[in-house]
Design an enzyme around this catalytic site. Structure first.
Site, mmCIF file in Angstrom:
data_model
loop_
_atom_site.group_PDB
_atom_site.id
_atom_site.type_symbol
_atom_site.label_atom_id
_atom_site.label_comp_id
_atom_site.label_asym_id
_atom_site.label_seq_id
_atom_site.Cartn_x
_atom_site.Cartn_y
_atom_site.Cartn_z
ATOM 1 N N CYS A 177 -5.339 4.853 8.593
ATOM 2 C CA CYS A 177 -6.719 4.365 8.431
ATOM 3 C C CYS A 177 -6.602 2.914 7.972
ATOM 4 O O CYS A 177 -6.671 2.620 6.782
ATOM 5 C CB CYS A 177 -7.471 5.211 7.424
ATOM 6 S SG CYS A 177 -7.435 6.985 7.788
ATOM 7 N N ALA A 231 -7.928 -0.506 8.602
ATOM 8 C CA ALA A 231 -8.783 -1.635 8.211
ATOM 9 C C ALA A 231 -9.041 -1.595 6.699
ATOM 10 O O ALA A 231 -9.115 -0.513 6.119
ATOM 11 C CB ALA A 231 -10.094 -1.577 8.981
ATOM 12 N N ASN A 237 -4.851 -5.274 4.872
ATOM 13 C CA ASN A 237 -3.904 -5.820 3.889
ATOM 14 C C ASN A 237 -2.648 -4.953 3.778
ATOM 15 O O ASN A 237 -1.531 -5.462 3.679
ATOM 16 C CB ASN A 237 -4.572 -5.951 2.522
ATOM 17 C CG ASN A 237 -5.487 -7.151 2.437
ATOM 18 O OD1 ASN A 237 -5.345 -8.105 3.204
ATOM 19 N ND2 ASN A 237 -6.431 -7.123 1.525
ATOM 20 N N LYS A 238 -2.837 -3.635 3.766
ATOM 21 C CA LYS A 238 -1.673 -2.737 3.697
ATOM 22 C C LYS A 238 -0.850 -2.838 4.979
ATOM 23 O O LYS A 238 0.381 -2.738 4.948
ATOM 24 C CB LYS A 238 -2.127 -1.301 3.451
ATOM 25 C CG LYS A 238 -2.812 -1.071 2.113
ATOM 26 C CD LYS A 238 -3.179 0.394 1.939
ATOM 27 C CE LYS A 238 -3.961 0.625 0.660
ATOM 28 N NZ LYS A 238 -5.328 0.058 0.736
ATOM 29 N N ASP A 264 -7.996 2.753 13.465
ATOM 30 C CA ASP A 264 -9.252 2.738 12.713
ATOM 31 C C ASP A 264 -10.398 3.039 13.675
ATOM 32 O O ASP A 264 -10.372 2.615 14.837
ATOM 33 C CB ASP A 264 -9.486 1.395 12.027
ATOM 34 C CG ASP A 264 -10.453 1.526 10.860
ATOM 35 O OD1 ASP A 264 -9.976 1.753 9.717
ATOM 36 O OD2 ASP A 264 -11.682 1.432 11.069
ATOM 37 N N ARG A 319 -14.507 -3.609 12.373
ATOM 38 C CA ARG A 319 -13.500 -3.810 11.320
ATOM 39 C C ARG A 319 -12.127 -4.056 11.931
ATOM 40 O O ARG A 319 -11.327 -4.839 11.415
ATOM 41 C CB ARG A 319 -13.455 -2.586 10.405
ATOM 42 C CG ARG A 319 -14.673 -2.435 9.522
ATOM 43 C CD ARG A 319 -14.630 -1.131 8.750
ATOM 44 N NE ARG A 319 -13.446 -1.045 7.915
ATOM 45 C CZ ARG A 319 -13.018 0.069 7.346
ATOM 46 N NH1 ARG A 319 -13.645 1.200 7.587
ATOM 47 N NH2 ARG A 319 -11.948 0.076 6.580
ATOM 48 N N ASP A 358 -4.313 6.229 3.945
ATOM 49 C CA ASP A 358 -5.266 5.799 2.915
ATOM 50 C C ASP A 358 -6.672 6.115 3.448
ATOM 51 O O ASP A 358 -7.396 5.224 3.888
ATOM 52 C CB ASP A 358 -5.093 4.297 2.655
ATOM 53 C CG ASP A 358 -5.930 3.829 1.484
ATOM 54 O OD1 ASP A 358 -5.871 4.469 0.430
ATOM 55 O OD2 ASP A 358 -6.666 2.825 1.631
ATOM 56 N N CYS A 390 -8.604 5.217 -3.463
ATOM 57 C CA CYS A 390 -9.117 4.400 -4.562
ATOM 58 C C CYS A 390 -10.149 5.231 -5.325
ATOM 59 O O CYS A 390 -11.224 4.757 -5.693
ATOM 60 C CB CYS A 390 -9.704 3.086 -4.056
ATOM 61 S SG CYS A 390 -10.963 3.284 -2.788
#
Length: 466
Positions: A218, A220, A223-224, A242, A247, A289, A340
Site C-alpha cells: 500500500c 502511496a 516515502n517508504k 496503490d 496518489r 502498511d 500509524c
C-alpha cells in the site's frame, strides 16, 4: 484554485471521519486550527458575505491569517483580501479573550505538547548523496552539528539551527520541531526526504538486500518506497501498489525526484495480486502498511480521535486479510506489518489472529533497545509515541518464515549420497549390486577378470607347508 478545492475536500473528510488522516492529508496544519477558524468565520459572518462553503472558507482563512499567505489568485484572492481586516481583527480578539500572544497557543493543550516533543526528522536520500555530504552542506549553510545522539533525551534540547544524527537510524538527521525545509535546496533536489522517524522504521527493519524482489503493498505517498529503493541501492525490483490513481501519480513524481529507478508502479488492489503469478511468485520481502484509523497521528489532528467500534472492526478485518495475503506468497521470507494506529485491535489483535492461521511464520524480536514495546505477549514488536520515542504514534512488527520442518518419520534415516572411494557405506548394499538381468551387460573381458579373482580366492595358500 483546484488546490484549494482539494484541500477543502480533504478537510471535510478529516472532520467527518471519512478516512484515515494519513490517507487524506500528509503535511497539513490547518485541521488543528479548525475550531479557531470556525470561530473567526462565525464572528465575521464570512459565509454570508462571500457564499463560500465552510471547508473552503477554513482553508482560505488559514492561509490568509496563520499560514504562509494565499497561494491562489483571481476572484478568491480578491474576495479574501476584501475581508482581511475584519478577519485579522476577529483573530486578535480571540487571542485577547484567551490571554495568549501566539497563534500556536490557540491549539488544544495536547497538540501543543506534541508539537514541542516531536522534532523535525530528515532522512538522507543515499540514492543521491551521502550522510557526510549532507552534514557538510548544512554546516556551511549555518547549521550547528551536534554529533550522534546517545539517548532519547538528547532530542529534547535542539533549538535554532542545531541538529543531530539519530541514535537508532544512521541516515536520519534530527532538528528542532520548528525547522522548515520545504524551500531548502536539499529538499527540492531530492537529497533529503522529510519523513517522521516512526515512518522510517518499516523499510529500515525489512532491509531487503540489493537485487531483491520486493513488494510495497500500500505504497502511496511513497516515502517508504523511496526508502526501500535506497536500501536496495536501486538494484532489484520493487513492486509498488496503490488503489488511488491520483496518489500514485503524485508518488511517481516524488520517486522521480528521489532518483528511484528500480520500481514498478501499479494502480491495483494488493489483495487481487496473484502470489502464484510468474511476476510475483519469487518475491521474498513485503512491506505492508495498510489503511488504518490514523489514531497515532495526533500532531495532524490536535487530538486523538476515537473511531467508532464498527469502523475499527472493519479496519482490523481488512488489515488481517492483507497480512494473510502477504504471507501467501510462496517464497516470501519476511513481511513487515505497520500502522500509524495506537489501537490494539489494529495491531496486536491482527497479529494474533494472523499467526494462528499461518503457523509457518513467527515474529522477529526488533531493536532490543527500543523504549516502547508491543503489548504483552507481543513484546517482539515496536510501538512508538510522542512521549516515549519522540515520534508520531506507530506500530511495527516483522514476521519471518520458519525453517521447513524435518519429517519425523525420516529423521533417523541415512541420507543417500555419493560416498567417496575407500569409505564403506553402512546401509544395505544388496540393492546396489547388479541383478542377474544386469549381468549380461558386462563385457567378456570383465567376466574373465571376475572369474580369475574368484579362482584365486578359492585356491588355498600352501606356501610354508611344503
Amino acid at each position: 484554485m483546484a488546490l484549494y478545492m482539494k484541500a477543502a475536500e480533504i478537510l471535510e473528510k478529516v472532520e467527518q471521519k471519512q478516512g484515515a488522516v494519513k490517507t487524506l492529508v500528509y503535511d497539513s496544519k490547518f485541521p488543528k486550527y479548525s475550531k479557531v477558524l470556525q470561530e473567526i468565520i462565525d464572528n465575521t459572518k464570512l459565509l454570508k458575505h462571500t457564499r463560500l462553503r465552510i471547508y473552503l472558507a477554513k482553508v482560505l482563512v488559514y492561509d490568509l491569517l496563520i499560514g504562509q499567505g494565499l497561494k491562489c489568485g483571481g476572484a478568491w484572492k480578491v474576495l479574501m483580501m476584501k475581508h482581511r481586516s475584519r478577519l485579522q481583527s476577529a483573530l486578535a480578539r480571540i487571542k485577547v479573550k484567551r490571554k495568549v500572544s501566539r497563534d500556536q497557543e490557540l491549539l488544544p493543550s495536547g497538540s501543543q505538547h506534541t508539537q514541542d516533543v516531536i522534532p523535525r526528522y530528515v532522512r538522507v536520500n543515499t540514492l543521491k548523496t551521502t550522510l557526510d555530504d549532507v552534514v557538510d552542506y548544512l554546516k556551511r549553510d549555518g547549521f550547528a552539528y551536534q554529533g550522534t545522539a546517545m539517548r532519547m533525551e538528547d532530542l529534547d534540547h535542539l533549538t535554532g539551527k542545531m541538529f543531530l544524527c539519530d541514535l537508532h537510524l544512521k541516515d536520519l538527521l534530527v532538528f528542532s520541531s520548528k525547522t522548515d525545509f520545504h524551500n531548502h535546496f536539499l529538499y527540492k533536489a531530492g537529497h533529503i526526504i522529510l519523513q517522521d522517524k516512526a515512518s522510517c522504521l518499516p523499510a529500515f527493519l525489512l532491509k531487503p538486500p540489493a537485487g531483491s524482489l520486493v513488494i510495497d503493498a500500500c505504497a502511496a505517498p511513497g516515502n517508504k518506497t523511496s526508502h526501500l529503493a535506497a536500501i536496495m541501492n536501486n538494484k532489484g525490483k520493487l513492486f509498488a501498489f496503490d488503489l488511488d490513481a491520483k496518489r500514485l501519480s503524485t508518488m511517481s513524481t516524488l520517486l522521480l525526484r528521489a532518483g528511484v529507478t528500480c520500481h514498478q508502479l501499479a494502480n491495483q488492489d494488493f489483495l487481487k495480486v496473484d502470489p502464484q503469478s510468474p511476476e510475483y511468485r519469487d518475491v521474498e520481502y513485503i512491506l505492508l502498511d495498510p489503511s488504518c484509523s490514523g489514531s497515532g497521528m495526533v500532531s495532524l489532528r490536535g487530538e486523538v480521535c476515537e473511531p467508532q467500534d464498527g469502523r475499527l472492526q472493519a479496519l482490523s478485518a481488512f488489515q488481517l486479510r492483507c497480512l494473510t495475503h502477504a504471507l501467501s506468497f510462496p517464497r516470501v521470507q519476511r513481511v513487515v506489518y505497520s500502522t500509524c494506529s495506537t489501537h490494539t485491535q489494529e495491531n496486536e489483535q491482527v497479529l494474533s489472529a494472523c499467526l494462528q492461521q499461518n503457523t509457518g511464520f513467527s515474529l522477529v524480536y526488533l531493536l532490543p533497545n527500543w523504549p516502547e514495546r508491543g503489548h504483552d505477549p507481543f513484546t517482539h514488536c515496536l510501538r512508538a509515541s510522542p512521549a516515549n520515542t519522540r515520534t508520531q504514534g506507530f506500530f511495527v512488527a516483522m514476521l519471518e518464515r520458519r525453517p521447513a520442518p524435518i519429517d519425523e518419520e525420516n529423521r533417523n534415516r541415512p541420507v543417500i549420497s555419493a560416498v567417496p572411494s575407500g569409505v564403506e557405506e553402512k546401509q544395505d548394499t544388496k540393492q546396489c549390486e547388479p541383478s542377474e538381468e544386469e549381468e549380461p551387460s558386462l563385457t567378456t573381458h570383465s567376466k574373465k577378470k571376475k572369474k580369475k579373482k574368484r579362482r584365486r580366492k578359492r585356491k588355498p595358500d600352501v606356501r610354508g607347508l611344503e
